[in-house]
Design a protein around this motif. Structure first.
Motif, mmCIF file in Angstrom:
data_model
loop_
_atom_site.group_PDB
_atom_site.id
_atom_site.type_symbol
_atom_site.label_atom_id
_atom_site.label_comp_id
_atom_site.label_asym_id
_atom_site.label_seq_id
_atom_site.Cartn_x
_atom_site.Cartn_y
_atom_site.Cartn_z
ATOM 1 N N ALA A 78 -0.139 -18.748 -50.226
ATOM 2 C CA ALA A 78 -1.065 -19.882 -50.358
ATOM 3 C C ALA A 78 -1.113 -20.381 -51.794
ATOM 4 O O ALA A 78 -0.931 -19.610 -52.744
ATOM 5 N N LEU A 83 -7.934 -20.996 -50.346
ATOM 6 C CA LEU A 83 -7.231 -20.492 -49.160
ATOM 7 C C LEU A 83 -6.815 -19.033 -49.347
ATOM 8 O O LEU A 83 -6.902 -18.228 -48.422
ATOM 9 N N ASP A 142 -0.242 -25.287 -48.132
ATOM 10 C CA ASP A 142 -1.567 -24.848 -47.676
ATOM 11 C C ASP A 142 -1.949 -25.516 -46.364
ATOM 12 O O ASP A 142 -2.515 -24.879 -45.466
ATOM 13 N N ILE A 146 -2.771 -23.408 -43.097
ATOM 14 C CA ILE A 146 -4.047 -23.547 -42.374
ATOM 15 C C ILE A 146 -3.763 -23.800 -40.894
ATOM 16 O O ILE A 146 -4.397 -23.207 -40.006
ATOM 17 N N GLN A 150 -4.896 -21.322 -37.982
ATOM 18 C CA GLN A 150 -5.828 -21.762 -36.937
ATOM 19 C C GLN A 150 -5.252 -21.528 -35.542
ATOM 20 O O GLN A 150 -5.996 -21.257 -34.597
ATOM 21 N N LEU A 193 -11.499 -22.350 -42.116
ATOM 22 C CA LEU A 193 -10.198 -22.997 -42.321
ATOM 23 C C LEU A 193 -10.318 -24.513 -42.161
ATOM 24 O O LEU A 193 -9.747 -25.278 -42.937
ATOM 25 N N THR A 194 -11.080 -24.939 -41.173
ATOM 26 C CA THR A 194 -11.310 -26.377 -40.984
ATOM 27 C C THR A 194 -11.974 -26.972 -42.217
ATOM 28 O O THR A 194 -11.569 -28.027 -42.710
ATOM 29 N N ALA A 197 -9.567 -27.365 -45.102
ATOM 30 C CA ALA A 197 -8.692 -28.523 -44.882
ATOM 31 C C ALA A 197 -9.440 -29.813 -45.172
ATOM 32 O O ALA A 197 -8.935 -30.710 -45.859
#
Ligand code: FE
Ligand code: FE
Ligand code: ZN
Length: 208
Positions: A78, A83, A142, A146, A150, A193-194, A197
Motif C-alpha cells: 500500500a 491504507l 491503493d 481497496i 473489499q 475501506l469505503t 476510498a
C-alpha cells in the motif's frame, strides 16, 4: 430449568414429526441442550445441518489463515499510511477471527481443521495480481488494493452472515455470538475501506 428439561424430553420424543416443529420450540430445545454442555446433542438432533456448519467452518478457517499470510503483503504494497494502517489493524482482527473459529470447533467438540477455500485462494491471487499490475508508490495501487480487499471482506461477510443464521437455526447461542462478532468486524473493515476510498485516495489517484 427442571420444567424446561421435561419439555425437552417431550419434544424429542416427537422425533418422527421433526419437520412440523415450530422454530420456537426447536430453539428452546437446543439451547437447553447447550446449557447442559452436551455439544454433540446438536449433532444428534440435526446431523446434516450440523455437518454443513462444520464444513463451512473448516472453509472459513482456512480462508482466515490464508488472510493472515496475505495481509502483511498488502500492507507493505500500500502507498498511503491510512491504507497501510487499515491493513495492519485488520491483520490483528483477522488473527482474532482465526481464534474464534477455533473456539467454534471447540463448542462443537471437534478438532480445528482447515479445508481449502477456493474462493479465498482466488481472491488473494487477485490481490497479488493488482500489486503486480500497478506501480509502486501510486495511489492507483491503493485504489486497486481497496477493491481487492473489499472483495475479500464481502466474501467473509456473506460467510459469517450465513454461519450466524445457521447457528441460530441450530439453536446454539454461543455459536451465534462467535459468528456474529466476527461478522460485525468484517463489516467495520469493509466500511473503513469505503471511507478511505471516499476520503481522498480515489480522487487523488485521478491526477496520476
Ligand atoms: Fe476475517
Ligand atoms: Fe470458501
Ligand atoms: Zn476480513
Amino acid at each position: 430449568m427442571e420444567k424446561a428439561k421435561s419439555k425437552k424430553a417431550s419434544t424429542s420424543k416427537r422425533g418422527g414429526s421433526s419437520n412440523s416443529k415450530s422454530s420456537s420450540s426447536r430453539s428452546k430445545t437446543n439451547s437447553q441442550t447447550n446449557s447442559n454442555g452436551q455439544g454433540n446433542a446438536l449433532e444428534d438432533q440435526s446431523p446434516m445441518l450440523t455437518e454443513l456448519f462444520l464444513d463451512e467452518l473448516k472453509d472459513i478457517y482456512w480462508a482466515e489463515k490464508k488472510l493472515v499470510k496475505a495481509l502483511p503483503k498488502m500492507q507493505k504494497a500500500a502507498t498511503s499510511e491510512e491504507l497501510k494502517q487499515a491493513f495492519a489493524d485488520h491483520l490483528e482482527a483477522t488473527k482474532g477471527h482465526v481464534t474464534r473459529c477455533e473456539e467454534a470447533f471447540e463448542l462443537l467438540e471437534k478438532r480445528p481443521q482447515a479445508k481449502k477455500c477456493e474462493a479465498m485462494e482466488g481472491l488473494t491471487a487477485e490481490a497479488d495480481g493488482v500489486i503486480e499490475d500497478t506501480e509502486e508508490g501510486t495511489l492507483t495501487r491503493d485504489v486497486a488494493l481497496i477493491m481487492a480487499a473489499q472483495k475479500v471482506e464481502h466474501y467473509e461477510i456473506a460467510t459469517y452472515g450465513s454461519l450466524a443464521q445457521l447457528a441460530k437455526t441450530l439453536g446454539n447461542e454461543d455459536l451465534v455470538e462467535l459468528m456474529g462478532s466476527t461478522l460485525e468486524e468484517e463489516k467495520e473493515a469493509d466500511e473503513l475501506l469505503t471511507s478511505i476510498a471516499e476520503s481522498g485516495v480515489n480522487v487523488e489517484a485521478t491526477s496520476e
